[in-house]
Scaffold this motif. Structure first.
Motif: not given
Length: 445
Positions: A132-146
């Motif tokens: 779960g946390v392996g997929g969390e970081w990438g998605g959360a930061v991409l949503m924020a920066v994009e």
């Protein structure tokens, strides 16, 4: 190519995404770190009974590391689908995986009840947490920066980064409350389960927030331009391997030192320094508060003077602070320990603040979820996964903290040197790919 191009997000949408990234990531890290606190405090006797306390502690921290082993697998799976079908749906799945696994740990019978099945099930559930946390970081930061405005990319990318210390604060405050509310024997027997079971309510809040936000504009643009790829992970490994390698190395120190300060120190303070558990928990809460504020500060600085100099300053600080850190901690004076934690977490924050945007900008939108997730999770495994176990083993071998301090300094040097091979530019995170004159953080040759 489609003629339908997504419109620029409004200020309200950007703020909703930033809030959802912070709150959702806080909840996921709360789930992840209550495991770390429990591993340091109660898992050894509950699930790994042995006549040697050191062996039990090592076994408990080994299960902590299992979550890290699962993280790149989660990053690969969710990165693939995040680049194929969208960021938002993967964030929902990551939170559901983490929440279900955490609640199940809170309900898991111990070794005395079901024997060897207890530690086996604990390891399996920890593995699911890692997915779960392996997929969390990438998605959360991409949503924020994009979603972020161009001049605030690092700050928006820091919101999910701030979720990490916020999750640690929440996890330790809950442990403090529960340990104060019940007798020590009751806490060791069943009280430790309460923080895990509380996750059910938190996950409901996080899912509600995430279901309300829209899809990333960068992904929608890539989809409209028909630039999505069928095998994003393969493309990252084939075409962006230098960026992946250097970003992974640069990402080693921040998570490793974070786990050393805010997971291993709980065990070190209670078992080695013989300080009260409550004292150590409060020191970790206060250190995490400094860390949270410092991440925001370093992100603001990165938006003004550049991500690379801020990151390098953080790596240099943690390298130079490694030996003074343990000199202060080993006094067993709470005030000096807090000073050690505060300066150490400021150094970690110097790397964590610009890290999200720095890593995301290495990859075009069509493979960005896969690339960013792999880079961060590989760095976390090489650094954070083994840090508590290595620190425990180094102290057992030498009887002093000198080798642990040397280990901390070495981690800082690795990230510092890796970042020297990257240079900053002005890559456009709104679009699916960079133009020939608009490239950021490409590896130097």
């Amino acid at each position: 190519m489609s003629d339908t191009t997504p419109s620029a997000p409004s200020t309200r949408e950007r703020r909703q995404v930033a809030a959802a990234s912070f709150i959702g990531t806080t909840i996921e890290w709360y789930d992840y770190f209550i495991y770390g606190s429990a591993a340091a405090l109660v898992f050894a006797p509950q699930f790994f009974p042995t006549s040697d306390p050191l062996t039990g502690t090592l076994a408990a921290f080994a299960t902590f590391a299992v979550g890290f082993i699962a993280r790149p697998i989660g990053g690969i799976i969710m990165g693939h689908y995040g680049d194929r079908v969208g960021r938002k749906s993967m964030l929902v799945w990551s939170m559901m995986l983490m929440g279900v696994a955490t609640v199940c740990i809170g309900l898991l019978p111990n070794y005395a009840t079901i024997g060897i099945a207890a530690p086996i099930a604990l390891v399996a559930l920890r593995f699911v947490q890692g997915l779960g946390v392996g997929g969390e970081w990438g998605g959360a930061v991409l949503m924020a920066v994009e979603f972020a405005p161009r001049h605030r990319r690092a700050l928006y990318g820091a919101f999910p980064q701030m979720g990490l210390p916020a999750g640690i604060i929440a996890a330790n405050l809950v442990f403090l409350f529960v340990s104060a509310a019940v007798a020590p024997e009751a806490f060791a027997s069943w009280g430790w389960r309460i923080p895990f079971l509380l996750s059910a309510a938190l996950i409901f809040v996080g899912l509600t927030l995430r279901l309300k936000i829209g899809e990333s504009p960068a992904f929608e643009t890539a989809k409209a331009d028909e630039t999505l790829t069928k095998r994003p992970v393969v493309e990252v490994l084939a075409q962006h391997w230098r960026a992946l390698l250097l970003a992974s190395a640069a990402s080693i120190a921040a998570p490793a030192l974070g786990y050393l300060v805010l997971v291993y120190m709980l065990s070190y303070g209670v078992q080695i320094l013989e300080l009260p558990r409550t004292t150590m928990l409060w020191l970790i809460v206060l250190g995490s508060a400094v860390w949270l504020v410092a991440i925001a500060g370093s992100a603001l600085a990165a938006d003004r003077i550049g991500r690379k100099p801020v990151f390098l300053a953080g790596a240099l600080l943690v390298t130079l602070w490694a030996f003074p850190f343990f000199m202060l901690v080993d006094t067993a004076n709470p005030g000096l320990i807090l000073l050690a934690f505060a300066v150490g977490t400021i150094g970690i924050a110097g790397m964590a603040g610009p890290q999200a945007t720095l890593v995301a900008a290495l990859f075009p939108a069509a493979v960005r979820y896969s690339g960013a997730s792999l880079a961060y999770q590989v760095g976390s495994i090489l650094g954070g996964a083994l840090a508590p176990m290595i620190a425990t083993a180094l102290y057992a071998a030498s009887g002093t903290s000198t080798l642990i301090a040397l280990y901390m300094a070495l981690l800082g040097v690795i990230s510092f040197v890796a970042l020297l091979f990257l240079h900053e530019g002005a890559h456009d995170l709104d679009t699916s790919s960079a133009s020939p004159t608009d490239t950021e953080l490409e590896p130097t040759h």
